[in-house]
Design a protein around this motif. Structure first.
Motif, PDB file in Angstrom:
ATOM      1  N   GLU A 140       0.843  -1.201   0.000  1.00  0.00           N
ATOM      2  CA  GLU A 140       0.000   0.000   0.000  1.00  0.00           C
ATOM      3  C   GLU A 140       0.877   1.250   0.000  1.00  0.00           C
ATOM      4  N   ARG A 141       0.382   2.257  -0.688  1.00  0.00           N
ATOM      5  CA  ARG A 141       1.082   3.553  -0.737  1.00  0.00           C
ATOM      6  C   ARG A 141       0.157   4.631  -0.184  1.00  0.00           C
ATOM      7  N   GLN A 142       0.753   5.616   0.440  1.00  0.00           N
ATOM      8  CA  GLN A 142      -0.021   6.717   1.018  1.00  0.00           C
ATOM      9  C   GLN A 142       0.832   7.983   0.955  1.00  0.00           C
ATOM     10  N   ARG A 143       0.165   9.109   0.792  1.00  0.00           N
ATOM     11  CA  ARG A 143       0.871  10.398   0.754  1.00  0.00           C
ATOM     12  C   ARG A 143       0.216  11.339   1.750  1.00  0.00           C
ATOM     13  N   ARG A 144       1.051  12.046   2.494  1.00  0.00           N
ATOM     14  CA  ARG A 144       0.568  13.073   3.426  1.00  0.00           C
ATOM     15  C   ARG A 144       1.442  14.305   3.198  1.00  0.00           C
ATOM     16  N   VAL A 145       0.791  15.452   3.110  1.00  0.00           N
ATOM     17  CA  VAL A 145       1.514  16.719   2.969  1.00  0.00           C
ATOM     18  C   VAL A 145       1.163  17.578   4.171  1.00  0.00           C
ATOM     19  N   TRP A 146       2.163  17.842   4.981  1.00  0.00           N
ATOM     20  CA  TRP A 146       2.007  18.697   6.157  1.00  0.00           C
ATOM     21  C   TRP A 146       2.294  20.148   5.783  1.00  0.00           C
ATOM     22  N   HIS A 147       1.502  21.050   6.312  1.00  0.00           N
ATOM     23  CA  HIS A 147       1.761  22.489   6.232  1.00  0.00           C
ATOM     24  C   HIS A 147       2.069  22.916   7.659  1.00  0.00           C
ATOM     25  N   LEU A 148       3.317  23.300   7.873  1.00  0.00           N
ATOM     26  CA  LEU A 148       3.819  23.586   9.218  1.00  0.00           C
ATOM     27  C   LEU A 148       4.020  25.077   9.424  1.00  0.00           C
ATOM     28  N   ARG A 149       3.891  25.489  10.660  1.00  0.00           N
ATOM     29  CA  ARG A 149       4.138  26.887  11.023  1.00  0.00           C
ATOM     30  C   ARG A 149       4.901  26.926  12.336  1.00  0.00           C
ATOM     31  N   GLN A 150       6.019  27.655  12.328  1.00  0.00           N
ATOM     32  CA  GLN A 150       6.772  27.863  13.562  1.00  0.00           C
ATOM     33  C   GLN A 150       6.248  29.123  14.242  1.00  0.00           C
ATOM     34  N   LEU A 151       5.927  28.991  15.526  1.00  0.00           N
ATOM     35  CA  LEU A 151       5.429  30.091  16.345  1.00  0.00           C
ATOM     36  C   LEU A 151       6.489  30.439  17.388  1.00  0.00           C
ATOM     37  N   PRO A 152       6.317  31.511  18.144  1.00  0.00           N
ATOM     38  CA  PRO A 152       7.293  31.843  19.201  1.00  0.00           C
ATOM     39  C   PRO A 152       7.341  30.761  20.293  1.00  0.00           C
ATOM     40  N   ASP A 153       8.399  30.792  21.062  1.00  0.00           N
ATOM     41  CA  ASP A 153       8.567  29.952  22.256  1.00  0.00           C
ATOM     42  C   ASP A 153       8.572  28.461  21.955  1.00  0.00           C
ATOM     43  N   GLY A 154       9.117  28.054  20.803  1.00  0.00           N
ATOM     44  CA  GLY A 154       9.250  26.643  20.481  1.00  0.00           C
ATOM     45  C   GLY A 154       7.962  25.952  20.087  1.00  0.00           C
ATOM     46  N   ARG A 155       6.920  26.720  19.813  1.00  0.00           N
ATOM     47  CA  ARG A 155       5.638  26.119  19.446  1.00  0.00           C
ATOM     48  C   ARG A 155       5.539  25.977  17.931  1.00  0.00           C
ATOM     49  N   TYR A 156       4.818  24.941  17.510  1.00  0.00           N
ATOM     50  CA  TYR A 156       4.565  24.686  16.101  1.00  0.00           C
ATOM     51  C   TYR A 156       3.099  24.303  15.934  1.00  0.00           C
ATOM     52  N   THR A 157       2.571  24.549  14.737  1.00  0.00           N
ATOM     53  CA  THR A 157       1.264  24.024  14.365  1.00  0.00           C
ATOM     54  C   THR A 157       1.430  23.343  13.016  1.00  0.00           C
ATOM     55  N   GLY A 158       0.508  22.425  12.728  1.00  0.00           N
ATOM     56  CA  GLY A 158       0.564  21.732  11.458  1.00  0.00           C
ATOM     57  C   GLY A 158      -0.815  21.278  11.026  1.00  0.00           C
ATOM     58  N   THR A 159      -1.017  21.250   9.713  1.00  0.00           N
ATOM     59  CA  THR A 159      -2.256  20.736   9.147  1.00  0.00           C
ATOM     60  C   THR A 159      -1.905  19.779   8.004  1.00  0.00           C
ATOM     61  N   ALA A 160      -2.801  18.859   7.736  1.00  0.00           N
ATOM     62  CA  ALA A 160      -2.710  17.941   6.601  1.00  0.00           C
ATOM     63  C   ALA A 160      -4.128  17.503   6.283  1.00  0.00           C
ATOM     64  N   ASP A 161      -4.336  16.982   5.086  1.00  0.00           N
ATOM     65  CA  ASP A 161      -5.690  16.603   4.664  1.00  0.00           C
ATOM     66  C   ASP A 161      -6.345  15.586   5.585  1.00  0.00           C
ATOM     67  N   ASP A 162      -5.565  14.670   6.171  1.00  0.00           N
ATOM     68  CA  ASP A 162      -6.150  13.639   7.025  1.00  0.00           C
ATOM     69  C   ASP A 162      -6.039  13.955   8.517  1.00  0.00           C
ATOM     70  N   VAL A 163      -5.644  15.180   8.843  1.00  0.00           N
ATOM     71  CA  VAL A 163      -5.581  15.625  10.240  1.00  0.00           C
ATOM     72  C   VAL A 163      -6.836  16.446  10.531  1.00  0.00           C
TER      73      VAL A 163
END
Length: 186
Positions: free
Chosen positions: A96-119
């Motif tokens: 099986e094959r699967q693809r995920r594309v994350w869109h990441l954002r670095q925020l202040p104080d070591g925080r990150y956010t991320g989105t993807a189609d299956d999140v």
């Protein structure tokens, strides 16, 4: 009256003795936090590590520890300022094959956010030292159905080339299994 007080004393004494024991047991069950790794090096910077091509090998174990699935991942990341894209192409041992594309954002104080189609919604991450902890809900296809499962995902940078990833998967608070992954950056 004395006999009556005497019969209550063991209950009160037991409660007094059990309170520190309960607190000790509960604190022993506390989960780690990113701050626990603040002094660890090398310091993990997602913009630096997830930049360019890399690969990973991983496996999924059920809650008994049995390996259920193995997989390989080809990754490619790129950043513009504090915004990043991480492309992941999975190939599972069953083909099986699967693809995920994350869109990441670095925020202040070591925080990150991320989105993807299956999140579901947004992944929330906190980094400190060599570690990053992500929390998110993933839509997981299994045998023709899709389940929403919660991930408690930890990444640990070992050196400039290797990072380990361990994620617990839960549904309704019950652990379903774990994903273990080793990233390699040339």
């Amino acid at each position: 009256m004395f006999a009556r007080l005497n019969t209550r004393w063991p209950r009160v004494a037991g409660l007094a003795l059990s309170t520190p024991l309960c607190l000790a047991l509960l604190s022993g069950c506390a989960s780690p936090t990113p701050a626990d790794y603040a002094s660890q090096t090398p310091v993990l910077d997602l913009r630096s590590y997830f930049n360019g091509p890399m690969s990973a090998q991983g496996l999924f174990t059920d809650r008994s520890g049995k390996v259920v699935r193995r997989f390989s991942v080809a990754l490619n990341g790129r950043w513009e300022g504090n915004e990043g894209v991480l492309e992941e192409d999975f190939v599972y041992s069953d083909g099986e094959r699967q693809r995920r594309v994350w869109h990441l954002r670095q925020l202040p104080d070591g925080r990150y956010t991320g989105t993807a189609d299956d999140v579901v919604g947004e992944a929330i991450g906190q980094a400190a030292g060599n570690a990053l902890n992500w929390h998110y809900t993933l839509r997981l296809p299994v045998d023709g159905a899709v389940y929403e499962v919660q991930f408690d995902d930890w990444m640990y940078l070992m050196d400039a080339h290797v990072m380990f990833n361990k994620a617990a998967m839960r549904k309704f608070g019950v652990q379903l299994g774990e994903v273990t992954l080793a990233f390699y950056k040339p």
